[in-house]
Design an enzyme around this catalytic site. Structure first.
Site, short mmCIF file in Angstrom:
data_model
loop_
_atom_site.label_atom_id
_atom_site.label_comp_id
_atom_site.label_asym_id
_atom_site.label_seq_id
_atom_site.Cartn_x
_atom_site.Cartn_y
_atom_site.Cartn_z
N SER A 1 -0.38 -23.68 159.76
CA SER A 1 -0.28 -25.04 159.24
C SER A 1 -0.83 -26.11 160.18
CB SER A 1 1.17 -25.34 158.88
OG SER A 1 2.03 -25.00 159.94
N HIS B 1 0.54 -22.70 152.96
CA HIS B 1 -0.68 -23.50 152.92
C HIS B 1 -1.84 -22.77 152.22
CE1 HIS B 1 0.32 -27.20 155.05
NE2 HIS B 1 1.15 -26.46 155.76
N LYS C 1 3.64 -27.64 148.07
CA LYS C 1 2.42 -28.18 148.68
C LYS C 1 1.34 -28.27 147.59
CE LYS C 1 3.72 -27.26 153.38
NZ LYS C 1 4.31 -26.16 154.13
C1 LIG Z 1 5.68 -26.03 154.59
C2 LIG Z 1 5.93 -24.64 154.98
C3 LIG Z 1 7.10 -23.98 154.62
C4 LIG Z 1 8.22 -24.69 153.92
O1 LIG Z 1 7.95 -24.91 152.57
P1 LIG Z 1 8.83 -25.97 151.78
O2 LIG Z 1 8.66 -25.59 150.36
O3 LIG Z 1 8.30 -27.32 152.10
O4 LIG Z 1 10.25 -25.79 152.24
C5 LIG Z 1 7.24 -22.66 154.95
N1 LIG Z 1 6.28 -21.99 155.63
C6 LIG Z 1 5.13 -22.59 156.02
C7 LIG Z 1 4.09 -21.82 156.74
C8 LIG Z 1 4.92 -23.94 155.71
O5 LIG Z 1 3.79 -24.54 156.09
#
Ligand SMILES: *Cc1c(COP(=O)(O)O)cnc(C)c1O
Length: 391
Positions: free
Chosen positions: A179, A207, A238
């Site tokens: 990320s 992502h 996301k």
């Molecule tokens: C953003 C993210 C999460 C968390 O996801 P949410 O739905 O926002 O709780 C988990 N793992 C990774 C790699 C992320 O980038």
């Protein structure tokens, strides 16, 4: 009333220039947003496909709320499973080319639930050192032994597999797309090693869901590895634009998680608006393929623009483009100055990234126009010169 030591720590953060106030948007999440009454080009969201405020998703959410109400009044395992929850999970499994899928409240909750439920003291979890915080916390909740391997280092991963041959299950865990740097995990090599050493793989595609693979199916599909990865975790929050997390897996793993995945058991299910918006997102991703074309065209254009200006943008091959500054205070200064110039691009510093690796992290979306991106590049050029980040 207590916690006096927190004041000292907060004061130190303010001195160091790392204390940040929350920024509140006054508009919907689009390519341009309003903050403090000013319109800014949004380069900090994870809204890759522009689905967060897509009219089709908003309409489905509104319709679901009108018909089924605002909340569900229970956890999934007692009285909070609606037919739509199950229909969505079937659709998600079809989309991911897996036997089954199970939805949790968030991606974070998914990692906590999956890791803590599936691993016991007989097992070993083998995790990339730059994996997401929710994986790290999920590992903390397991009684499994831990072995952290150097970031995307296949030799160290192989050493870890050799060291742990007597475990019941070895689970290799990796982000699909990292990320903070935007690099893609070397999944074909990881899967080959796993198969050679009789280990399993879990990919966190937060992502990559909605970004990589056919219609956004994720890293496993991107590399043609369908059927060879035991656990595909992803987020619905996301690119998919709404809220939630899921694990795509075999049916018996899903059945077990329904009984043992603690966030699933002990936290209320998604409201109807969330479920129906998520279902519509999958349909939009299959139907509006031009969203992916625009996302990748914008990514190429913006990356090339930053590179031509002379910024250090690391090794990303995805829409995540870090502008690496190093020093934390200077990084926040870059972000603040960009904002004055009409660009919202947040600085990210320790502990989210290593000390001395502070960066402004940008993510372009399918919604950005060419004008948005050229305007943003002009702001980066002006401020980058001012702060001596480029010549
Ligand atoms: C953003 C993210 C999460 C968390 O996801 P949410 O739905 O926002 O709780 C988990 N793992 C990774 C790699 C992320 O980038």
């Amino acid at each position: 009333m207590g916690f006096e030591h927190l004041r000292t720590e907060l004061e130190e953060m303010k001195q160091a220039g790392t204390f940040r106030n929350l920024v509140a948007l006054e508009s919907a999440q689009h390519n341009r947003v309003t903050i403090d009454g000013k319109e800014l080009i949004q380069l900090s969201s994870n809204n890759y496909l522009g689905l967060a405020a897509h009219p089709r998703l908003a309409e489905q959410a509104a319709e679901a709320a009108r018909t089924f109400g605002a909340g569900t009044g229970s956890v999934r395992t007692i009285a909070g499973t609606l037919e739509m929850h199950q229909a969505f999970e079937r659709e998600l499994a079809t989309f991911k080319h897996t036997e089954a899928a199970l939805v949790f409240q968030s991606g974070f909750a998914t990692n906590l639930g999956v890791l803590s439920a599936l691993l016991g003291p007989e097992d070993v979890v083998i995790s990339d050192e730059l994996n997401h915080a929710s994986i790290i916390d999920g590992i903390r909740l397991t009684k499994a032994k831990r072995r952290i391997y150097k970031h995307v280092d296949l030799a160290d991963l192989e050493a870890a597999l050799q060291e742990t041959q007597d475990a019941r299950t070895r689970l290799i865990v990796t982000d699909g797309v990292f990320s903070m740097d935007g690099n893609i995990a070397p999944l074909p090599e990881i899967v080959e090693l796993a198969e050679r050493y009789d280990a399993l793989v879990m990919v966190d595609d937060a992502h990559a869901s909605g970004v990589l693979g056919k219609a956004g199916r994720g890293t496993v599909n991107h590399f043609g590895l369908d059927g060879r990865v035991a656990l595909q975790v992803g987020t619905l929050s996301k690119a998919i634009g709404v809220l939630g997390g899921y694990v795509a897996c075999e049916q018996h793993v899903k059945d077990y998680l329904i009984h043992k995945g603690r966030p699933f058991l002990f936290s209320t299910s998604h409201p109807p608006a969330v479920v129906e918006a998520n279902r519509e997102a999958l349909r939009v991703m299959e139907e509006e393929t031009e969203l992916f074309d625009r996302l990748w065209e914008n990514t190429e254009f913006f990356k090339q623009g930053l590179r031509d200006l002379g910024f250090d943008i690391g090794t990303s091959t995805t829409p995540i483009t870090p502008v690496i500054v190093g020093d934390e205070a200077r990084c926040h200064e870059l972000s603040d100055r960009l904002r004055q110039e009409g660009v919202f691009a947040q600085g990210i510093a320790f502990p989210t990234v290593a000390k001395g690796k502070a960066r402004v992290r940008t993510i372009v979306t399918a919604e950005h126009t060419r004008e948005d991106l050229t305007t943003a590049l002009a702001a980066f050029e002006k401020v980058g010169r001012e702060l001596n980040l480029i010549g």
